[in-house]
Design a protein around this motif. Structure first.
Motif, short mmCIF file in Angstrom:
data_model
loop_
_atom_site.label_atom_id
_atom_site.label_comp_id
_atom_site.label_asym_id
_atom_site.label_seq_id
_atom_site.Cartn_x
_atom_site.Cartn_y
_atom_site.Cartn_z
N CYS A 174 0.83 -1.22 0.00
CA CYS A 174 0.00 0.00 0.00
C CYS A 174 0.85 1.26 0.00
N GLY A 175 2.17 1.11 -0.01
CA GLY A 175 3.06 2.26 -0.15
C GLY A 175 3.44 2.94 1.16
N PHE A 176 3.23 2.28 2.30
CA PHE A 176 3.61 2.87 3.58
C PHE A 176 4.99 2.37 4.02
N LYS A 177 5.63 3.16 4.85
CA LYS A 177 6.92 2.79 5.43
C LYS A 177 6.79 2.60 6.94
N ASN A 178 6.05 3.51 7.59
CA ASN A 178 5.92 3.48 9.05
C ASN A 178 4.49 3.16 9.45
N VAL A 179 4.35 2.59 10.64
CA VAL A 179 3.02 2.35 11.21
C VAL A 179 2.95 3.00 12.58
N VAL A 180 1.73 3.35 12.98
CA VAL A 180 1.50 3.92 14.29
C VAL A 180 0.45 3.08 14.99
N VAL A 181 0.63 2.87 16.29
CA VAL A 181 -0.30 2.04 17.06
C VAL A 181 -0.49 2.67 18.43
N GLY A 182 -1.75 2.71 18.88
CA GLY A 182 -2.03 3.18 20.23
C GLY A 182 -1.66 2.12 21.25
N ALA A 191 -4.73 11.86 13.32
CA ALA A 191 -3.99 13.09 13.06
C ALA A 191 -2.52 12.78 12.77
N LEU A 192 -1.94 11.88 13.56
CA LEU A 192 -0.54 11.49 13.33
C LEU A 192 -0.41 10.76 11.99
N SER A 193 -1.38 9.92 11.69
CA SER A 193 -1.37 9.20 10.42
C SER A 193 -1.40 10.18 9.25
N ASN A 194 -2.31 11.14 9.31
CA ASN A 194 -2.44 12.12 8.23
C ASN A 194 -1.22 13.03 8.13
N LYS A 195 -0.71 13.45 9.26
CA LYS A 195 0.39 14.43 9.27
C LYS A 195 1.69 13.83 8.74
N PHE A 196 1.96 12.60 9.14
CA PHE A 196 3.27 12.02 8.84
C PHE A 196 3.22 10.84 7.86
N GLY A 197 2.03 10.50 7.37
CA GLY A 197 1.93 9.42 6.41
C GLY A 197 2.11 8.04 7.00
N TYR A 198 1.75 7.88 8.29
CA TYR A 198 1.83 6.58 8.93
C TYR A 198 0.58 5.76 8.62
N LEU A 199 0.73 4.46 8.56
CA LEU A 199 -0.42 3.56 8.52
C LEU A 199 -0.84 3.28 9.95
N LEU A 200 -2.10 3.58 10.27
CA LEU A 200 -2.61 3.34 11.62
C LEU A 200 -3.11 1.90 11.73
N LEU A 201 -2.59 1.19 12.72
CA LEU A 201 -3.01 -0.19 12.98
C LEU A 201 -4.03 -0.21 14.10
N THR A 202 -5.17 -0.85 13.88
CA THR A 202 -6.12 -1.03 14.96
C THR A 202 -5.72 -2.27 15.75
N THR A 203 -6.18 -2.35 16.99
CA THR A 203 -5.68 -3.40 17.89
C THR A 203 -6.78 -4.32 18.41
N GLY A 204 -8.00 -4.20 17.90
CA GLY A 204 -9.09 -5.03 18.39
C GLY A 204 -8.97 -6.48 17.94
N ASN A 205 -9.36 -7.40 18.82
CA ASN A 205 -9.30 -8.83 18.50
C ASN A 205 -10.66 -9.33 17.99
N LYS A 206 -10.70 -10.58 17.57
CA LYS A 206 -11.91 -11.15 16.97
C LYS A 206 -13.06 -11.24 17.97
N SER A 207 -12.76 -11.57 19.22
CA SER A 207 -13.81 -11.69 20.23
C SER A 207 -14.54 -10.37 20.41
N GLU A 208 -13.77 -9.28 20.49
CA GLU A 208 -14.36 -7.96 20.64
C GLU A 208 -15.17 -7.56 19.41
N LEU A 209 -14.61 -7.79 18.23
CA LEU A 209 -15.29 -7.41 17.00
C LEU A 209 -16.58 -8.22 16.82
N ALA A 210 -16.56 -9.46 17.26
CA ALA A 210 -17.74 -10.31 17.13
C ALA A 210 -18.92 -9.77 17.92
#
Length: 562
Positions: free
Chosen positions: A295-303, A398-417
């Protein structure tokens, strides 16, 4: 006869790049004395190309790229290259406009074209949308050896192995009747937990039943939600594994076919992962790395919350991309415990990733002030809790937009279900790394990772899971224990068991009803979640097609509480 399996990692649509991969593999195979090169299904355009196939110019470009590749192909080598072909009879006789094909190339020309006969339309597959099935057995002769060609699903319809068949024909059976000496299968078979064991069991059965050597070639890499594990493998006539490529990596596997015995002797045999957790870890690392880079990203950001889900996500990212490419963000609120902040910082130190700390208390106060009039006379509840999550989502975006980071979400399958997540809050992001990993498996993966080297603080593994959106909150305030929840979800979602069957298996009827209701109510959230990496047979991705505006007469009406 010397054969070479090119286990490749194509990027969907990158015709020139994929052609270069094939050509490099062909040159290497020719240098090693190979006679025949095998490549995966649709290796030239990447699998699955989906609606790119609706663009005639894309198909034309694919054919033009194939012609150029054939012209550059090593003269001493014959190749089977996965490609797309127009169906010339479609306009006059009806049918779909394309074939899922393999081109037999030799001495600068396309000698034959073979078409996939069985087109899957279940789970993540929708091939009947685009392709016309082939109707003839695919056979060619090389150096006196009669070779039968199948493409992925063509191998998966043995009624004796499965106890049923999905299609009226079994292409392997047809090839055996035509007296082939060996069967090759060119695949792009997506990964799921323990799938290679199933594949090898099926391949063993096929080789023994038809007394034929079988060579299985699989794509590796990740394309959107799908991960491809490779593990290309060959079986002799006795059903013994005689060669296996590495998993989760590009490989060139050499084989020899004895022209007298018409069989495969023992070759390189790479081992399978030692356990399911090791296998899943490799899959998620590959999936994250490929999605980021393709997808053309170099860095990722995660909470980083100090919880186990963000810890696992960050650890996977650090291995996939290198710790220098991962940015962790702590966003403590007045409800964040001191130990959660410490756990997040300890994790970041262990992984070697950079962190930023952005306290959200002032922002919470701003929202409280802005909403004080319309919220007057009400009690604090889920709306106020979700504001905290949405503040964090805004900061991360905001960090993703400002610096071009890919934001990773951290939710698991149990929560999403069950909808234990917040739209436009913790669901913000570009990739849901562990959205197909149940909570109990999250713990298992973290323990396995710590056996390799200690990176996830022990306190993260032992403390009670909590969203920390109000004082003394824990997940089990509103959810069953995860061991119970995950078993119910596995039965409900993966095994398609009815609630009555789940109750009969020993679960509390009220708990089963609660979980089933939560799953139904959360569909609108899942529809808006980022793509997630698929590791099970039933993921909330391209193969999940549940309605939102639906009402089961035996269940309460859905609630759109986000």
């Amino acid at each position: 006869m010397k054969l070479a399996i090119a286990q490749l990692n194509p990027t969907i649509g990158d015709l020139a790049g994929n052609a270069r991969q094939i050509l490099r593999a062909a040159q290497a195979a020719a240098a090693q004395g190979a006679t025949l090169l095998l490549t995966p299904e649709l290796s030239l355009c990447g699998y699955p190309p989906r609606d790119l196939l609706l663009d005639p110019s894309f198909v034309a470009d694919c054919q033009a790229t194939l012609e150029q590749l054939v012209a550059e192909f090593p003269a001493a080598l014959t190749g089977l290259i996965g490609t797309i072909e127009f169906n010339p009879a479609a306009e006059q006789a009806g049918g779909k406009p394309l074939f899922n094909s393999t081109a037999l190339v030799e001495r600068g020309k396309i000698r034959q074209l073979f078409h996939k006969r069985l087109l899957p339309t279940y789970d993540v597959f929708d091939e009947d949308r685009y392709f016309e099935p082939g109707h003839q057995p695919n056979i060619f002769t090389l150096d006196g050896i009669k070779i039968g060609v199948t493409i992925c699903e063509d191998l998966w319809n043995d009624d004796q192995f499965w106890g049923k068949r999905l299609y009226p024909h079994n292409p392997i059976e047809d090839l055996a009747k035509h007296g082939v000496d060996v069967v090759v299968n060119l695949s792009a078979s997506p990964y799921s937990v323990a799938k290679q064991k199933l594949r090898e069991s099926m391949l063993h059965y096929t080789a023994v039943r038809f007394q034929l050597p079988v060579i299985y070639v699989n794509q590796i890499g990740a394309n959107d939600d799908l991960i491809f594990d490779g593990h290309s493998v060959a079986f002799n006539r006795q059903g013994e594994v005689v060669a296996r490529a590495q998993g989760f990596t590009v490989d060139l596997l050499n084989l020899e076919l004895d022209p007298v015995k018409r069989d495969l002797p023992l070759g390189a045999l790479h081992p399978l992962p030692e356990c399911e957790d090791a296998e899943i870890w490799q899959a998620l690392v590959l999936g994250l790395r490929d999605y980021t880079h393709k997808c053309g990203f170099k860095n990722v950001v995660v909470g980083l919350s100090g919880g186990i889900d963000s810890a696992l996500t960050a650890a996977i990212a650090a291995e996939a991309l290198g710790p220098e490419q991962v940015i962790g963000v702590l966003m403590p609120s007045p409800y964040s415990s001191d130990h959660s902040v410490k756990d997040a910082l300890d994790l970041a130190k262990n992984l070697g990733i950079v962190t930023h700390t952005l306290p959200i208390a002032p922002l919470m106060q701003g929202f409280e002030t802005a909403l004080s009039g319309v919220f007057a006379g009400t009690k604090p509840g889920i709306a106020e809790e979700n504001i905290q999550s949405r503040i964090r989502g805004n900061l991360l975006m905001a960090l993703s937009n400002k610096f071009g980071y890919l934001l990773l979400t951290t939710g698991n399958k149990s929560e999403l279900a069950v909808g234990y997540c917040t739209l436009y809050g913790d669901m913000c992001g570009g990739l849901a790394v562990i959205s197909d990993v149940p909570k109990t498996r999250v713990y298992s993966l973290c323990r396995w990772r710590n056996q390799q080297s200690l990176v996830i603080p022990e306190h993260v593994l032992t403390k009670a899971p909590s969203a920390e959106l109000k004082p003394d909150q824990v997940d089990q305030d509103s959810l069953p224990a995860y061991e119970i929840l995950d078993d119910i979800l596995q039965r409900l979602i993966d095994a398609h068991e009815a609630p009555a069957q789940i109750v009969a298996a020993g679960h509390n009827p009220d708990t089963v009803a609660q979980v089933a209701q939560l799953v139904a109510r959360a569909e609108f959230k899942r529809r808006q979640s980022p793509p997630g990496l698929k590791i099970t047979d039933r993921a909330f991705g391209s193969g999940w097609r549940m309605p939102i505006a639906a009402r089961r007469t035996t269940s309460p009406a859905p609630s759109h509480q986000a």
